[in-house]
Design a protein around this motif. Structure first.
Motif, PDB file in Angstrom:
ATOM      1  N   SER A  95     -22.493 -11.195   1.180  1.00 25.57           N
ATOM      2  CA  SER A  95     -21.711 -10.097   0.746  1.00 25.57           C
ATOM      3  C   SER A  95     -20.379 -11.135   0.750  1.00 25.57           C
ATOM      4  CB  SER A  95     -21.168  -8.626   1.273  1.00 25.57           C
ATOM      5  OG  SER A  95     -21.333  -9.296   2.700  1.00 25.57           O
ATOM      6  N   ALA A  96     -19.076 -10.585  -0.700  1.00 20.47           N
ATOM      7  CA  ALA A  96     -17.934 -11.528  -0.603  1.00 20.47           C
ATOM      8  C   ALA A  96     -17.399 -10.306  -1.454  1.00 20.47           C
ATOM      9  CB  ALA A  96     -18.137 -12.871  -1.420  1.00 20.47           C
ATOM     10  N   HIS A  97     -16.171 -11.008  -1.481  1.00 20.05           N
ATOM     11  CA  HIS A  97     -15.150 -10.238  -2.667  1.00 20.05           C
ATOM     12  C   HIS A  97     -14.036 -11.069  -3.671  1.00 20.05           C
ATOM     13  CE1 HIS A  97     -12.222 -10.380   1.114  1.00 20.05           C
ATOM     14  NE2 HIS A  97     -11.412 -10.715  -0.346  1.00 20.05           N
ATOM     15  N   HIS A  98     -13.884 -10.931  -4.085  1.00 25.40           N
ATOM     16  CA  HIS A  98     -12.094 -12.408  -5.311  1.00 25.40           C
ATOM     17  C   HIS A  98     -11.387 -12.189  -4.215  1.00 25.40           C
ATOM     18  CE1 HIS A  98     -14.332 -12.239  -9.425  1.00 25.40           C
ATOM     19  NE2 HIS A  98     -15.152 -11.263  -8.657  1.00 25.40           N
ATOM     20  N   ARG A  99     -11.057 -13.739  -4.319  1.00 26.82           N
ATOM     21  CA  ARG A  99      -9.665 -14.064  -3.230  1.00 26.82           C
ATOM     22  C   ARG A  99      -8.589 -13.256  -3.603  1.00 26.82           C
ATOM     23  NH1 ARG A  99      -8.946 -16.982   0.648  1.00 26.82           N
ATOM     24  NH2 ARG A  99     -10.927 -18.096   0.610  1.00 26.82           N
TER      25      ARG A  99
ATOM     26  N   SER B 163     -10.212  -6.118  -3.143  1.00 25.33           N
ATOM     27  CA  SER B 163     -11.394  -4.617  -4.136  1.00 25.33           C
ATOM     28  C   SER B 163     -12.537  -5.223  -4.985  1.00 25.33           C
ATOM     29  CB  SER B 163     -10.826  -3.796  -4.585  1.00 25.33           C
ATOM     30  OG  SER B 163     -10.528  -3.854  -5.561  1.00 25.33           O
ATOM     31  N   GLN B 164     -12.496  -6.295  -6.007  1.00 25.56           N
ATOM     32  CA  GLN B 164     -14.176  -6.771  -6.094  1.00 25.56           C
ATOM     33  C   GLN B 164     -14.871  -7.776  -5.406  1.00 25.56           C
ATOM     34  OE1 GLN B 164     -14.037  -6.698 -10.752  1.00 25.56           O
ATOM     35  NE2 GLN B 164     -11.862  -5.411 -10.142  1.00 25.56           N
ATOM     36  N   LEU B 165     -15.782  -6.347  -5.027  1.00 23.36           N
ATOM     37  CA  LEU B 165     -16.863  -6.719  -4.306  1.00 23.36           C
ATOM     38  C   LEU B 165     -17.805  -7.867  -5.455  1.00 23.36           C
ATOM     39  CD1 LEU B 165     -18.002  -3.864  -1.832  1.00 23.36           C
ATOM     40  CD2 LEU B 165     -16.056  -5.818  -1.954  1.00 23.36           C
ATOM     41  N   VAL B 166     -19.303  -8.837  -5.004  1.00 29.04           N
ATOM     42  CA  VAL B 166     -19.996  -9.840  -4.821  1.00 29.04           C
ATOM     43  C   VAL B 166     -20.838  -9.502  -3.821  1.00 29.04           C
ATOM     44  CG1 VAL B 166     -20.965 -11.759  -5.535  1.00 29.04           C
ATOM     45  CG2 VAL B 166     -18.290 -11.207  -6.494  1.00 29.04           C
ATOM     46  N   LEU B 167     -21.934  -9.529  -4.848  1.00 28.73           N
ATOM     47  CA  LEU B 167     -23.329  -8.607  -3.483  1.00 28.73           C
ATOM     48  C   LEU B 167     -24.241  -9.521  -4.520  1.00 28.73           C
ATOM     49  CD1 LEU B 167     -23.112  -4.781  -3.176  1.00 28.73           C
ATOM     50  CD2 LEU B 167     -22.166  -6.284  -1.832  1.00 28.73           C
ATOM     51  N   ILE B 168     -24.907 -10.081  -3.465  1.00 31.98           N
ATOM     52  CA  ILE B 168     -26.067 -10.873  -3.313  1.00 31.98           C
ATOM     53  C   ILE B 168     -27.409 -10.911  -3.041  1.00 31.98           C
ATOM     54  CG2 ILE B 168     -27.211 -13.478  -3.927  1.00 31.98           C
ATOM     55  CD1 ILE B 168     -24.597 -14.928  -4.649  1.00 31.98           C
ATOM     56  N   SER B 169     -28.807  -9.993  -3.041  1.00 24.87           N
ATOM     57  CA  SER B 169     -29.704  -9.983  -2.309  1.00 24.87           C
ATOM     58  C   SER B 169     -30.443 -10.795  -2.567  1.00 24.87           C
ATOM     59  CB  SER B 169     -29.869  -8.671  -3.215  1.00 24.87           C
ATOM     60  OG  SER B 169     -28.598  -7.717  -2.927  1.00 24.87           O
ATOM     61  N   VAL B 170     -31.542 -11.459  -1.879  1.00 27.71           N
ATOM     62  CA  VAL B 170     -32.154 -12.607  -2.204  1.00 27.71           C
ATOM     63  C   VAL B 170     -33.815 -11.840  -1.513  1.00 27.71           C
ATOM     64  CG1 VAL B 170     -33.111 -14.906  -1.609  1.00 27.71           C
ATOM     65  CG2 VAL B 170     -30.960 -14.260  -1.654  1.00 27.71           C
TER      66      VAL B 170
ATOM     67  N   SER C 291     -43.242 -12.745  -6.724  1.00 22.38           N
ATOM     68  CA  SER C 291     -45.091 -13.924  -6.868  1.00 22.38           C
ATOM     69  C   SER C 291     -44.948 -14.934  -6.404  1.00 22.38           C
ATOM     70  CB  SER C 291     -45.643 -12.556  -7.765  1.00 22.38           C
ATOM     71  OG  SER C 291     -45.171 -13.359  -8.625  1.00 22.38           O
ATOM     72  N   GLY C 292     -46.599 -15.654  -6.581  1.00 23.60           N
ATOM     73  CA  GLY C 292     -46.220 -17.237  -6.805  1.00 23.60           C
ATOM     74  C   GLY C 292     -45.644 -18.265  -6.052  1.00 23.60           C
ATOM     75  N   GLY C 293     -45.573 -18.015  -4.885  1.00 24.45           N
ATOM     76  CA  GLY C 293     -44.447 -18.860  -3.662  1.00 24.45           C
ATOM     77  C   GLY C 293     -43.359 -18.757  -4.281  1.00 24.45           C
ATOM     78  N   LYS C 294     -42.434 -17.917  -5.407  1.00 27.51           N
ATOM     79  CA  LYS C 294     -41.015 -17.776  -5.751  1.00 27.51           C
ATOM     80  C   LYS C 294     -40.093 -16.634  -5.080  1.00 27.51           C
ATOM     81  CE  LYS C 294     -42.081 -19.486 -10.666  1.00 27.51           C
ATOM     82  NZ  LYS C 294     -42.017 -19.280 -12.727  1.00 27.51           N
ATOM     83  N   TYR C 295     -38.619 -16.924  -5.843  1.00 28.28           N
ATOM     84  CA  TYR C 295     -37.533 -16.029  -5.020  1.00 28.28           C
ATOM     85  C   TYR C 295     -36.642 -15.627  -6.088  1.00 28.28           C
ATOM     86  CZ  TYR C 295     -39.534 -18.488  -1.360  1.00 28.28           C
ATOM     87  OH  TYR C 295     -39.690 -19.456  -0.249  1.00 28.28           O
ATOM     88  N   ASN C 296     -36.142 -13.998  -5.775  1.00 30.26           N
ATOM     89  CA  ASN C 296     -35.565 -13.478  -6.431  1.00 30.26           C
ATOM     90  C   ASN C 296     -34.324 -13.377  -6.003  1.00 30.26           C
ATOM     91  OD1 ASN C 296     -37.511 -12.377  -8.976  1.00 30.26           O
ATOM     92  ND2 ASN C 296     -38.032 -10.664  -7.470  1.00 30.26           N
ATOM     93  N   VAL C 297     -33.141 -13.882  -7.032  1.00 34.06           N
ATOM     94  CA  VAL C 297     -32.056 -13.528  -6.727  1.00 34.06           C
ATOM     95  C   VAL C 297     -31.335 -12.565  -7.669  1.00 34.06           C
ATOM     96  CG1 VAL C 297     -29.755 -14.941  -6.816  1.00 34.06           C
ATOM     97  CG2 VAL C 297     -31.477 -15.855  -5.878  1.00 34.06           C
ATOM     98  N   THR C 298     -30.312 -11.748  -6.991  1.00 31.62           N
ATOM     99  CA  THR C 298     -29.366 -10.342  -7.791  1.00 31.62           C
ATOM    100  C   THR C 298     -28.564 -10.414  -7.417  1.00 31.62           C
ATOM    101  OG1 THR C 298     -32.405  -9.130  -7.668  1.00 31.62           O
ATOM    102  CG2 THR C 298     -30.350  -7.936  -8.237  1.00 31.62           C
ATOM    103  N   ILE C 299     -28.120 -10.227  -8.459  1.00 32.31           N
ATOM    104  CA  ILE C 299     -25.965 -10.393  -7.829  1.00 32.31           C
ATOM    105  C   ILE C 299     -25.369  -8.833  -8.284  1.00 32.31           C
ATOM    106  CG2 ILE C 299     -23.685 -11.732  -8.849  1.00 32.31           C
ATOM    107  CD1 ILE C 299     -25.079 -13.941  -9.051  1.00 32.31           C
ATOM    108  N   ASN C 300     -24.916  -8.435  -7.874  1.00 33.89           N
ATOM    109  CA  ASN C 300     -24.053  -6.966  -8.492  1.00 33.89           C
ATOM    110  C   ASN C 300     -23.066  -7.250  -8.094  1.00 33.89           C
ATOM    111  OD1 ASN C 300     -27.274  -6.184  -6.700  1.00 33.89           O
ATOM    112  ND2 ASN C 300     -26.668  -4.639  -8.359  1.00 33.89           N
ATOM    113  N   CYS C 301     -22.009  -6.529  -9.025  1.00 35.17           N
ATOM    114  CA  CYS C 301     -20.830  -7.356  -9.322  1.00 35.17           C
ATOM    115  C   CYS C 301     -19.477  -6.357 -10.009  1.00 35.17           C
ATOM    116  CB  CYS C 301     -20.459  -8.310  -9.536  1.00 35.17           C
ATOM    117  SG  CYS C 301     -18.714  -9.603  -9.390  1.00 35.17           S
ATOM    118  N   ASP C 302     -18.334  -5.653  -9.328  1.00 32.41           N
ATOM    119  CA  ASP C 302     -17.731  -5.333  -9.690  1.00 32.41           C
ATOM    120  C   ASP C 302     -17.330  -5.992 -10.982  1.00 32.41           C
ATOM    121  OD1 ASP C 302     -17.020  -3.197  -8.555  1.00 32.41           O
ATOM    122  OD2 ASP C 302     -16.363  -4.128  -6.750  1.00 32.41           O
TER     123      ASP C 302
END
Length: 277
Positions: free
Chosen positions: A229-233, A237-244, A248-259
């Motif tokens: 988790s982070a916010h804009h410097r 109030s503007q959040l930036v969330l990243i989920s890791v 499948s197949g030895g790969k990974y999902n990176v999801t970014i949720n942002c205001d």
């Protein structure tokens, strides 16, 4: 008779005793705490990933163009002494010849706020020195154009932040993260898949090299899911969330949720290119 002894003071454990200087000042400050017994409601950080001191770095002025003087830059992950909305850029000056009166001139601000680095009276041959430049990019990846001047020369240069340099780590609880993530969906969510990691922890560690961001403690119900988790410097109030998470197949999902949905896409493109497919 001697006066009665004062009542014993209860000894509370210092939950911050193990925090390093980087945790306190570079990693975003001490985490807030919550009296709830549920760990999901407490702000706890994952302590196995060491936060880098700086973000992007590179050469601002090449030695060949600076007539023997080279200038390197690095975005430092700390608050500016002038404003928390400002990014701190450390400039390192190296020279093969003696250079005098090094200063900053011809600054093209363009809606940014800039605090120039202090003038350097003299840089002796084969020595180096550092100076800090403070910039509020106003949340944009716009370029700052200026010149580095000496006694009788000026060298035009351009400095631009990466998307990750515009953020600041934002410790928060797992429950607060999950609540915010549910709000930031649709156009405010982007994602990509990568195979350039050995585990979700390894991928989370790679992300911290490119983004000033907090790695939250793990939820025992899903210990392979990492939340960052982070916010804009410029605007906390503007959040930036990243989920890791694993795919499948030895790969990974990176999801970014942002205001800021435009910034979400920019950050996703930047991370995908930096980490690789």
């Amino acid at each position: 008779t001697p006066p009665p002894a004062p009542p014993a003071r209860s000894q509370q454990p210092d939950i911050f005793a193990s925090l390093t200087f980087e945790d306190n000042f570079i990693g975003g400050g001490r985490p807030a705490t919550n009296s709830s017994s549920d760990s999901k409601d407490q702000v706890q950080l994952f302590d196995k990933i060491r936060m880098p001191r700086h973000g992007s770095k590179g050469v601002l002025l090449k030695e060949s163009l600076g007539e023997g003087m080279e200038v390197q830059y690095a975005f430092i992950r700390q608050d500016s002494i002038y404003s928390k909305t400002m990014s701190v850029v450390e400039l390192t000056f190296l020279s093969k010849v003696e250079v005098r009166d090094i200063h900053m001139t011809s600054v093209d601000v363009k809606q940014m706020e800039v605090r120039k680095f202090d003038k350097i009276p003299v840089l002796h041959a084969h020595q180096s020195t550092t100076a800090n430049l403070h910039i509020d990019f106003k949340g944009s990846e716009r370029k700052l154009k200026f010149s580095i001047g000496t006694t009788d020369r000026t060298y035009p240069v351009t400095l631009a932040p990466k998307a990750g340099d515009l953020l600041k780590s934002h410790p928060m609880s797992i429950s607060a993260f999950d609540t915010a993530r549910k709000r930031l969906t649709g156009m405010q969510e982007t994602s990509f898949v990568t195979s350039k990691a050995t585990s979700t922890e390894d991928l989370a560690s790679k992300i911290t090299k490119f983004v000033d961001i907090a790695v939250l403690s793990l939820n025992p119900s899903n210990p392979k899911l990492f939340r960052l988790s982070a916010h804009h410097r410029h605007d906390p109030s503007q959040l930036v969330l990243i989920s890791v998470d694993e795919a499948s197949g030895g790969k990974y999902n990176v999801t970014i949720n942002c205001d800021d949905m435009l910034f979400s896409g920019s950050l996703s493109d930047y991370l995908h290119k930096a980490i690789g497919k």
